[in-house]
Design a protein around this motif. Structure first.
Motif, PDB file in Angstrom:
ATOM      1  N   UNK A  42       6.335  29.356  26.893  1.00 55.01           N
ATOM      2  CA  UNK A  42       4.920  29.017  26.872  1.00 55.01           C
ATOM      3  C   UNK A  42       4.279  29.570  25.599  1.00 55.01           C
ATOM      4  N   UNK A  43       3.536  28.743  24.949  1.00 53.48           N
ATOM      5  CA  UNK A  43       2.835  29.226  23.770  1.00 53.48           C
ATOM      6  C   UNK A  43       1.431  28.653  23.775  1.00 53.48           C
ATOM      7  N   UNK A  44       0.454  29.510  23.974  1.00 48.53           N
ATOM      8  CA  UNK A  44      -0.912  29.010  24.070  1.00 48.53           C
ATOM      9  C   UNK A  44      -1.500  28.677  22.706  1.00 48.53           C
ATOM     10  N   UNK A  45      -0.751  29.005  21.650  1.00 45.63           N
ATOM     11  CA  UNK A  45      -1.297  28.776  20.325  1.00 45.63           C
ATOM     12  C   UNK A  45      -1.142  27.326  19.879  1.00 45.63           C
ATOM     13  N   UNK A  46      -0.009  26.733  20.165  1.00 43.33           N
ATOM     14  CA  UNK A  46       0.199  25.339  19.792  1.00 43.33           C
ATOM     15  C   UNK A  46       0.632  24.600  21.048  1.00 43.33           C
ATOM     16  N   UNK A  47      -0.122  23.625  21.416  1.00 41.30           N
ATOM     17  CA  UNK A  47       0.194  22.937  22.654  1.00 41.30           C
ATOM     18  C   UNK A  47       0.827  21.601  22.326  1.00 41.30           C
ATOM     19  N   UNK A 100       8.993  37.018  19.770  1.00 43.27           N
ATOM     20  CA  UNK A 100       9.555  35.839  19.129  1.00 43.27           C
ATOM     21  C   UNK A 100      10.624  35.248  20.035  1.00 43.27           C
ATOM     22  N   UNK A 101      10.639  33.925  20.101  1.00 45.43           N
ATOM     23  CA  UNK A 101      11.661  33.231  20.874  1.00 45.43           C
ATOM     24  C   UNK A 101      12.990  33.387  20.124  1.00 45.43           C
ATOM     25  N   UNK A 102      13.935  34.164  20.662  1.00 47.54           N
ATOM     26  CA  UNK A 102      15.157  34.462  19.894  1.00 47.54           C
ATOM     27  C   UNK A 102      16.011  33.224  19.629  1.00 47.54           C
ATOM     28  N   UNK A 103      15.772  32.144  20.374  1.00 49.14           N
ATOM     29  CA  UNK A 103      16.578  30.944  20.164  1.00 49.14           C
ATOM     30  C   UNK A 103      16.114  30.139  18.955  1.00 49.14           C
ATOM     31  N   UNK A 104      14.850  30.353  18.540  1.00 51.66           N
ATOM     32  CA  UNK A 104      14.345  29.533  17.432  1.00 51.66           C
ATOM     33  C   UNK A 104      13.805  30.320  16.250  1.00 51.66           C
ATOM     34  N   UNK A 105      13.470  31.608  16.452  1.00 52.33           N
ATOM     35  CA  UNK A 105      12.912  32.407  15.355  1.00 52.33           C
ATOM     36  C   UNK A 105      13.945  32.520  14.234  1.00 52.33           C
ATOM     37  N   UNK A 144      -0.228  31.928  14.445  1.00 56.14           N
ATOM     38  CA  UNK A 144      -0.757  30.903  13.536  1.00 56.14           C
ATOM     39  C   UNK A 144       0.161  30.714  12.336  1.00 56.14           C
ATOM     40  N   UNK A 145       0.691  31.812  11.805  1.00 60.46           N
ATOM     41  CA  UNK A 145       1.507  31.721  10.603  1.00 60.46           C
ATOM     42  C   UNK A 145       2.997  31.598  10.894  1.00 60.46           C
ATOM     43  N   UNK A 146       3.369  31.400  12.170  1.00 61.13           N
ATOM     44  CA  UNK A 146       4.794  31.221  12.475  1.00 61.13           C
ATOM     45  C   UNK A 146       5.175  29.780  12.212  1.00 61.13           C
ATOM     46  N   UNK A 147       5.983  29.503  11.172  1.00 58.53           N
ATOM     47  CA  UNK A 147       6.323  28.105  10.878  1.00 58.53           C
ATOM     48  C   UNK A 147       7.252  27.511  11.935  1.00 58.53           C
ATOM     49  N   UNK A 148       7.863  28.369  12.721  1.00 55.80           N
ATOM     50  CA  UNK A 148       8.861  27.878  13.667  1.00 55.80           C
ATOM     51  C   UNK A 148       8.357  27.810  15.100  1.00 55.80           C
ATOM     52  N   UNK A 149       7.046  27.923  15.244  1.00 62.91           N
ATOM     53  CA  UNK A 149       6.413  27.789  16.564  1.00 62.91           C
ATOM     54  C   UNK A 149       7.143  28.653  17.595  1.00 62.91           C
ATOM     55  N   UNK A 150       7.585  29.836  17.190  1.00 64.51           N
ATOM     56  CA  UNK A 150       8.324  30.648  18.159  1.00 64.51           C
ATOM     57  C   UNK A 150       7.668  31.971  18.481  1.00 64.51           C
ATOM     58  N   UNK A 151       6.422  32.153  18.045  1.00 63.74           N
ATOM     59  CA  UNK A 151       5.729  33.389  18.404  1.00 63.74           C
ATOM     60  C   UNK A 151       4.953  33.131  19.683  1.00 63.74           C
ATOM     61  N   UNK A 152       5.271  33.879  20.715  1.00 66.27           N
ATOM     62  CA  UNK A 152       4.655  33.601  22.009  1.00 66.27           C
ATOM     63  C   UNK A 152       4.033  34.856  22.595  1.00 66.27           C
ATOM     64  N   UNK A 153       3.022  34.629  23.374  1.00 70.55           N
ATOM     65  CA  UNK A 153       2.416  35.713  24.131  1.00 70.55           C
ATOM     66  C   UNK A 153       2.532  35.315  25.588  1.00 70.55           C
ATOM     67  N   UNK A 154       3.322  36.052  26.323  1.00 73.03           N
ATOM     68  CA  UNK A 154       3.470  35.708  27.741  1.00 73.03           C
ATOM     69  C   UNK A 154       2.151  35.919  28.445  1.00 73.03           C
ATOM     70  N   UNK A 155       1.831  35.029  29.354  1.00 74.87           N
ATOM     71  CA  UNK A 155       0.518  35.106  29.990  1.00 74.87           C
ATOM     72  C   UNK A 155       0.374  36.437  30.734  1.00 74.87           C
TER      73      UNK A 155
END
Lengths: 573, 309
Positions: free
Chosen positions: B2-7, A547-552, A529-540
């Motif tokens: 894939x990021x389920x937090x922001x689609x 963190x996505x190393x290309x954008x974090x 939620x607090x990642x401004x760069x939309x690069x925090x991911x949880x693999x299913x």
């Protein structure tokens, strides 16, 4: 008017049609969040390394079965520990700095009261390697439980007619009802464990067991009283504490009499409260602040004081008798230095010191030592315990020791922990899989988790527990812990009913909800939620966030917001 | 990835500074807004985040407009959509505090006066950060900026009261540190018609002189210390406070920010006094307006949106 007559907007204004993901903003920084689940401070303080954070989260979601299963991963006696454990965990709770610790012991009890779960088999590698466990107290039960979970057929030998050892005989029913203990023992016996009661093992018996089994674990405990070494100790009316707790006919003798208990630990407090329940006229505890063990928790001291038991710091010098019977104790005053040496908050003296304490019965509870039997005398001893290393290995190959009989801390939970360490050591030795990592885990660290041993991947380091960050206290509101129902003092001294009750499931859920779940990711998603760069991911299908190393850009907002201390910033690998 | 937090609402790779409060705010708003939306951005850091031609980070159609006309641009798009018979697309405008409090105030006031149908989100970072930290009418008292090197000498403009005076159906304050509250407010605004205004405090790590990881923390402190309370105003009349803060001393909030590093004890006291006064007034307003209007929405006799030409 129709709209298709308008110009194609693309002809008059530029339109962006590609995504910014083409820009590799990850190159701005080499610092990245590192996801690592850690021991919570409470788990590190827990000798048996209970996965408290996970159990707490399950209860906060109303899942008592799951929470009980989490406790059973590390400890076979949640019903017992939920009542009598000295709860080191609570003193290390991160919530102490905020309002008040989470009542972890009460929650463990709730998991046991409201949940059902079965022990989980870890491996069957020990199938053809039988092990004998002598003694069925907390250490023996824990060892048998973990050995059976690792596949070993276990013979559990017990000298008396009932399993449980000190738990069954030494802890009075107002603290630990028999049916709770039996419930825990029944669960343990669902595993491949053969209990053999009324079976005393002597020196020859031990040799036979060593022949017929691949390993033998000695968990006989300490049942002989320590003597005080002062004049008059052989007078009539002086009773050793454990003898008093074991025998109801001795207990009946204190009715209407003035009782003095000597000692400061659990046995002393238990003996004094049992004497009170048996109708003693007065009960006082004389404790030597510099010498005597302190009771495991303040709660018990408070409860005893509520029941009208006086606690007086002093130093008995001589038992004075009249016609061979005890009539008073002569004491010397406590020097201030001795007093401040070893003192807990509520152990304040509540009457003035006197030199002579008149009494009819004296109960000595200043510690126990090994029983002088042929079994013990054949083994090397030091300070009244059998010599062994941290894993419980004695000088003799295949013979291990756990619990009070060995050089371990003398509490229920420490006995269980030593039983677990010994069980794992036996298993690794017998299956030939003892390696450097295992040795390091068994020998070092403040706590030892059997689940870590059997999980793949990196092992958690118990010296680096989860830290709390500034954000946690800011986001948490201040709450008061749930109170367990307690019977009034004047009512409870009339019988042996359990003094402290358990929480209702709703209250337990609320209490567990106070937990920060330090070190365990609960999927709160705050990092994303607090990642401004939309690069925090949880693999299913996975729990870990990455963190996505290309954008974090390595700002660290995720780690700063991680209330559990699972994410920390670190150099990119 | 894939990021389920922001689609599909905000793409990575945008050019915001590390830890940008604006980006966190935009992401949360866009997530609540969903894909059936058109977004207007005007010069501000929001435009930087939206991306340089020919790339964009926004997952919904967006329109870059001029600094002062976020509101009328959104109103125009909204009217055009209606003209085409499209009624299920929300139009939302992002503007900074400069584009709202100062330069765009007249245009916003006009659109709000006509009760045009759009959501207006003011991303407030309390100065002209994009051009290098110059004072705006949103900058709080005593704050350092490039053009107030000894500390700002004016109190922050009360934009919420200005918007409430237009009697628009919905106005709310929100903070990036309360993402659930912010999303709930955007979702609530989506169900309404007419001009809806959200005042979103979004720290600028550079301009506020805080560490890159401190934007959520400082935002949280601003709410907990009552500097920036969370509340809603319905129909410009009825106040509702959404969060009871811990009422921490304002010093906790000021001390973590470099832009207040020069502040004197007397000035802290003055900020505390003003904050307490404002909070007491807000509470009184809530109580008074609830007594006057109850919990039911106040009926306002006006038609929303642009009429058929």
């Amino acid at each position: 008017m129709s709209y298709h007559k308008f110009l194609d907007p693309e002809l008059i204004i530029p339109i962006s049609r590609s995504s910014t993901t083409a820009f590799r903003t990850g190159s701005w920084s080499r610092i990245r969040p590192v996801f690592e689940e850690k021991f919570s401070p409470c788990s590190v303080a827990c000798p048996t390394a209970n996965n408290i954070a996970s159990a707490m989260f399950k209860i906060s979601q109303g899942d008592f079965d799951g929470a009980l299963a989490a406790f059973l991963e590390e400890s076979p006696l949640p019903g017992v520990c939920g009542r009598v454990c000295n709860h080191n965990c609570q003193s290390k709770c991160n919530r102490n700095d905020h309002d008040s610790s989470v009542r972890i012991r009460t929650i463990e009890r709730s998991a046991s009261d409201h949940g059902t779960a079965k022990p989980v088999q870890l491996t069957d590698a020990g199938k053809k390697l039988p092990v004998a466990v002598i003694g069925s107290g907390p250490a023996g039960l824990a060892a048998a439980y973990h050995l059976a979970r690792m596949g070993h057929p276990v013979s559990l030998l017990e000298a008396s007619e009932r399993l449980g050892g000190l738990l069954a005989m030494g802890i009075p029913g107002y603290r630990l009802p028999k049916k709770v203990l039996n419930h825990d023992i029944e669960r343990i016996l669902t595993l491949d464990i053969k209990p053999i009661t009324n079976h005393t093992v002597d020196h020859e018996g031990l040799e036979k067991l060593l022949d017929s089994h691949k390993a033998v674990l000695l968990a006989t405990g300490t049942w002989a009283p320590t003597t005080m070494g002062i004049p008059g100790e052989d007078l009539k009316g002086i009773i050793p504490g454990l003898d008093f707790l074991l025998d109801s006919s001795i207990q009946a003798q204190v009715k209407g009499r003035n009782v003095i208990v000597i000692g400061g630990g659990n046995t002393a407090i238990d003996a004094s409260r049992v004497a009170m329940r048996n109708g003693a006229a007065t009960v006082s505890i004389l404790y030597r602040p510099d010498l005597d063990a302190l009771p495991d928790s303040d709660d018990e001291v408070c409860e005893a004081e509520e029941e009208g038991i006086l606690r007086i710091p002093s130093h008995p010098m001589e038992f004075i008798g009249e016609k061979g019977e005890i009539c008073s104790i002569r004491c010397r005053e406590i020097v201030q230095a001795e007093y401040s040496n070893n003192c807990i908050s509520s152990s304040k003296p509540n009457i003035e010191f006197k030199e002579l304490f008149p009494c009819d019965v004296v109960i000595t509870a200043i510690g126990q030592t090994l029983v002088a039997s042929s079994l013990h005398s054949s083994l090397q001893q030091e300070y009244g315990r059998i010599v062994a290393d941290r894993q419980g290995r004695t000088a003799r190959k295949g013979l291990y020791v756990a619990g009070d009989a060995g050089p371990f801390q003398a509490t229920v939970v420490d006995a269980m922990a030593s039983g677990k360490r010994a069980a794992v050591s036996i298993h690794l030795e017998l299956t030939g899989s003892m390696d450097e990592t295992s040795t390091a885990l068994l020998d070092s660290g403040r706590t030892f988790s059997i689940m870590d041993m059997f999980k793949t991947g990196p092992k958690r380091n118990s010296d680096a527990s989860a830290k709390i960050n500034r954000y946690s206290y800011l986001t948490a509101s201040e709450t008061t812990p749930q109170c367990s129902p307690t019977i009034a003092a004047d009512e409870r001294v009339c019988g042996f009913q359990e003094v402290v009750g358990g929480l209702e499931s709703k209250e337990a859920t609320a209490e567990a909800g106070r937990c920060f779940y330090c070190g365990s990711c609960i999927g709160c998603d705050l990092c994303a939620t607090f990642c401004p760069d939309v690069s925090m991911c949880q693999e299913s299908g996975k729990t870990a966030y990455e963190a996505d190393p290309e954008h974090c850009k390595g700002c660290g907002a995720c780690a700063a917001a991680c209330v559990r201390g699972v994410l920390e910033m670190g150099e990119e690998q | 990835m894939n990021n389920n937090n922001t689609i599909d609402v905000l793409d990575a790779g945008h050019a915001a500074c590390p830890g940008c409060g604006y980006a966190i705010g935009m992401k949360t708003v866009l997530k609540a807004l969903g894909s059936k939306a058109v977004v207007v951005v005007v010069p501000s850091c929001a435009a930087i985040i939206a991306g340089p031609f020919p790339n964009t980070s926004l997952g919904v159609p967006s329109f870059h407009s001029a600094f002062e006309i976020a509101a009328p641009t959104a109103a125009g798009i909204s009217a055009a959509l209606k003209r085409q018979g499209i009624s299920d697309v929300t139009v939302l405008a992002f503007a900074g505090d400069g584009g709202t409090f100062d330069i765009g105030l007249q245009a916003l006031s006009g659109a709000a006066d006509r009760n045009e149908d759009f959501i207006y989100v003011c991303l407030d970072n309390e100065a002209y950060m994009n051009t290098g930290v110059q004072v705006s009418s949103s900058t709080p008292m005593y704050s350092w900026t490039g053009t107030s090197p000894n500390g700002n000498t004016k109190n922050k403009k009360q934009i919420m009261e200005i918007m409430a005076a237009h009697r628009i159906p919905y106005a709310a304050t929100a903070s990036i540190a309360f993402p659930e509250d912010l999303m709930a407010k955007v979702e609530k605004a989506k169900t309404m018609r007419g001009t809806r205004f959200i005042h979103l405090l979004a720290p600028c790590n550079t301009g506020w002189k805080i560490a890159p990881d401190e934007a959520p923390l400082v935002s949280r402190l601003s709410v907990e210390s009552n500097i920036f309370p969370l509340y809603e105003i319905f129909d410009g009349l009825r106040y509702e406070i959404n969060y009871q803060p811990k009422r921490l001393p304002v010093e906790n909030y000021l001390a973590v920010q470099g832009r207040f590093s020069h502040i004197l004890p007397d000035q802290i006291k003055a900020v505390q006094t003003e904050t307490d006064r404002a909070w007491a007034e807000l509470c009184a307003r809530e109580a008074r307006t609830r007594q006057l209007y109850g919990d039911t929405p106040v009926a306002i006799d006006c038609e929303s949106g642009t009429k058929e030409i």
